[in-house]
Scaffold this active site. Structure first.
Site, PDB file in Angstrom:
ATOM      1  N   LYS A 149     -12.025  22.163  -1.845  1.00  0.00           N
ATOM      2  CA  LYS A 149     -11.512  21.403  -2.977  1.00  0.00           C
ATOM      3  C   LYS A 149     -11.928  19.933  -2.800  1.00  0.00           C
ATOM      4  O   LYS A 149     -13.097  19.629  -2.926  1.00  0.00           O
ATOM      5  CB  LYS A 149     -10.017  21.656  -3.129  1.00  0.00           C
ATOM      6  CG  LYS A 149      -9.819  23.110  -3.619  1.00  0.00           C
ATOM      7  CD  LYS A 149      -8.451  23.675  -3.596  1.00  0.00           C
ATOM      8  CE  LYS A 149      -8.529  25.118  -4.130  1.00  0.00           C
ATOM      9  NZ  LYS A 149      -7.397  25.939  -3.771  1.00  0.00           N
ATOM     10  N   SER A 176      -0.385  24.529  -7.521  1.00  0.00           N
ATOM     11  CA  SER A 176      -1.746  24.615  -8.046  1.00  0.00           C
ATOM     12  C   SER A 176      -1.817  24.746  -9.560  1.00  0.00           C
ATOM     13  O   SER A 176      -2.818  24.359 -10.154  1.00  0.00           O
ATOM     14  CB  SER A 176      -2.504  25.764  -7.376  1.00  0.00           C
ATOM     15  OG  SER A 176      -1.783  26.954  -7.458  1.00  0.00           O
ATOM     16  N   HIS A 206      -4.222  21.159  -2.440  1.00  0.00           N
ATOM     17  CA  HIS A 206      -4.509  20.175  -3.493  1.00  0.00           C
ATOM     18  C   HIS A 206      -4.090  18.746  -3.128  1.00  0.00           C
ATOM     19  O   HIS A 206      -4.271  17.836  -3.933  1.00  0.00           O
ATOM     20  CB  HIS A 206      -3.837  20.597  -4.801  1.00  0.00           C
ATOM     21  CG  HIS A 206      -4.300  21.937  -5.265  1.00  0.00           C
ATOM     22  ND1 HIS A 206      -5.486  22.122  -5.933  1.00  0.00           N
ATOM     23  CD2 HIS A 206      -3.762  23.167  -5.102  1.00  0.00           C
ATOM     24  CE1 HIS A 206      -5.646  23.405  -6.191  1.00  0.00           C
ATOM     25  NE2 HIS A 206      -4.620  24.068  -5.688  1.00  0.00           N
TER      26      HIS A 206
HETATM   27  C1  LIG Z   1      -7.301  27.395  -3.555  1.00  0.00           C
HETATM   28  C2  LIG Z   1      -6.013  27.641  -2.857  1.00  0.00           C
HETATM   29  C3  LIG Z   1      -5.934  28.458  -1.723  1.00  0.00           C
HETATM   30  C4  LIG Z   1      -7.086  29.287  -1.252  1.00  0.00           C
HETATM   31  O1  LIG Z   1      -8.068  28.517  -0.658  1.00  0.00           O
HETATM   32  P1  LIG Z   1      -9.562  29.050  -0.663  1.00  0.00           P
HETATM   33  O2  LIG Z   1     -10.261  28.228   0.340  1.00  0.00           O
HETATM   34  O3  LIG Z   1     -10.058  28.852  -2.062  1.00  0.00           O
HETATM   35  O4  LIG Z   1      -9.507  30.511  -0.296  1.00  0.00           O
HETATM   36  C5  LIG Z   1      -4.727  28.535  -1.059  1.00  0.00           C
HETATM   37  N1  LIG Z   1      -3.636  27.881  -1.510  1.00  0.00           N
HETATM   38  C6  LIG Z   1      -3.674  27.116  -2.611  1.00  0.00           C
HETATM   39  C7  LIG Z   1      -2.433  26.407  -3.062  1.00  0.00           C
HETATM   40  C8  LIG Z   1      -4.850  26.987  -3.325  1.00  0.00           C
HETATM   41  O5  LIG Z   1      -4.878  26.259  -4.441  1.00  0.00           O
END
Ligand SMILES: *Cc1c(COP(=O)(O)O)cnc(C)c1O
Length: 384
Positions: free
Chosen positions: A238, A178, A206
């Site tokens: 996302k 991330s 992602h």
């Molecule tokens: C954003 C993210 C999460 C958490 O997901 P949410 O739905 O925002 O709680 C978990 N793992 C990674 C790698 C992320 O980027």
């Protein structure tokens, strides 16, 4: 008083350039937004396909609210599992080509569910050092032994697995990291999981919607099968543009999570509005090849534009394009200078990233135009 220490700690964070604050948006999520009263072009969101404010998803949410109400009213095992949840799970499982899927209100909760449900004392987790915070917390919660291998170091991981006498083993990794944007070596991790009879848990927050055939994610990017030892987590806030997350896996894994995962059992089910909107989003993701191609062109444009700058770009082929600045204060200063020019790029500092690697984390979206990216390139070249 008990709060004096907090006040001092906050002052120390401020002195180190590490104090965080939130900006208020007066516009929906999108490339052109209004922040603290100023119109800016945003390179901050994870809305990679530009779906967060998509008219078809807004319409789906409105129709779902009218049909199902806004609240689920209870946890899934009590009375909160509505038809839209069931339909979203079927759509997600079908899309990623796994036997079953389980939906969660957030990715954080989904990650907290998996490891503690599968492992306990006497078991071992093998985790990439750059894994997301939610995966790190999940390991702690499980009470399993934690082995952290250097970022992407397959040989190091192989040695750790070979040396382990743990009863159950689990390899845990982000698919796309991330804060760095690079892709985990999933084929090699899968091979090691097979050799050591380990679970392989992949966090595709992602990659889902962005990589692979029709946006099926990072497993598809590598043509890896939906093997029973693979557990896939994907988030829906996302690229999917909505909210929530899912775990896709073998039916036995999903049944076990329903029965044992505390962060699934002891929380209210997500709104049926979100679940119905997710189902619609899966259809949009599958049909979004043109958006994914546009995103790839923007990535190439940004990388070509920033080539040769004194700041290092990481080797990333995804929508996450970090520009490494190094010093915390300098990263913040550059982010502020960009903001003054109407460009909003987050400065990411320790502890989110390693000391001395403070960075601008540029996130591109299919909703950006080439003119948006050109504006960012020009501003960064001027500031460098
Ligand atoms: C954003 C993210 C999460 C958490 O997901 P949410 O739905 O925002 O709680 C978990 N793992 C990674 C790698 C992320 O980027």
């Amino acid at each position: 008083m008990i709060w004096d220490e907090l006040q001092q700690n906050l002052a120390e964070l401020a002195a180190d350039g590490l104090l965080r604050r939130r900006r208020v948006l007066d516009s929906p999520c999108g490339p052109e937004c209004v922040v603290d009263g100023q119109a800016v072009v945003s390179f901050c969101s994870n809305d990679y396909l530009g779906f967060a404010n998509h008219p078809e998803l807004i319409a789906a949410a409105q129709a779902a609210a009218a049909r199902w109400g806004v609240g689920s009213g209870a946890s899934h095992l009590v009375s909160g599992h509505l038809r839209p949840h069931e339909e979203a799970e079927a759509a997600l499982a079908g899309f990623v080509d796994f036997p079953a899927a389980l939906s969660f209100a957030t990715g954080y909760l989904a990650n907290l569910a998996i490891v503690p449900a599968l492992l306990g004392r006497g078991d071992a987790v093998f985790a990439d050092k750059l894994n997301h915070a939610s995966l790190i917390d999940a390991v702690q919660l499980s009470r399993a032994e934690s082995h952290r291998y250097l970022h992407g170091d397959v040989a190091g991981l192989a040695a750790m697995l070979a040396a382990s006498t743990a009863k159950r083993k689990l390899i845990l990794t982000d698919a796309v990291f991330s804060m760095d944007g690079d892709i985990a070596p999933l084929p090699q991790l899968f091979e090691l999981a097979e050799r050591h009879d380990a679970w392989l848990v992949i966090d595709d927050a992602h990659g889902f919607g962005v990589l692979g055939e029709n946006g099926r994610g990072t497993l598809s990017h590598f043509h890896l099968p939906a093997d029973p030892r693979v557990i896939l987590m994907g988030t829906l806030g996302k690229a999917a543009g909505v909210a929530g997350a899912f775990v896709a896996a073998d039916r036995r894994v999903i049944d076990w999570l329903v029965n044992r995962a505390r962060s699934y059992i002891f929380t209210t089910a997500a709104s049926p509005v979100m679940a119905a909107t997710v189902t619609q989003s899966v259809a949009l993701i599958e049909a979004a090849d043109a958006r994914r191609a546009h995103l790839q062109r923007l990535i190439a444009q940004l990388r070509a534009g920033l080539d040769g700058l004194r700041w290092n770009m990481l080797r990333s082929e995804t929508a996450i394009q970090p520009v490494i600045i190094g010093d915390n204060h300098e990263a913040v200063r550059i982010a502020e200078a960009l903001f003054a020019r109407g460009l909003w790029v987050p400065a990411i500092r320790p502890p989110t990233v390693a000391k001395g690697t403070a960075r601008l984390r540029v996130s591109l979206s299919a909703a950006h135009t080439e003119a948006h990216v050109a504006q960012l390139v020009d501003a960064l070249r001027a500031l460098a």
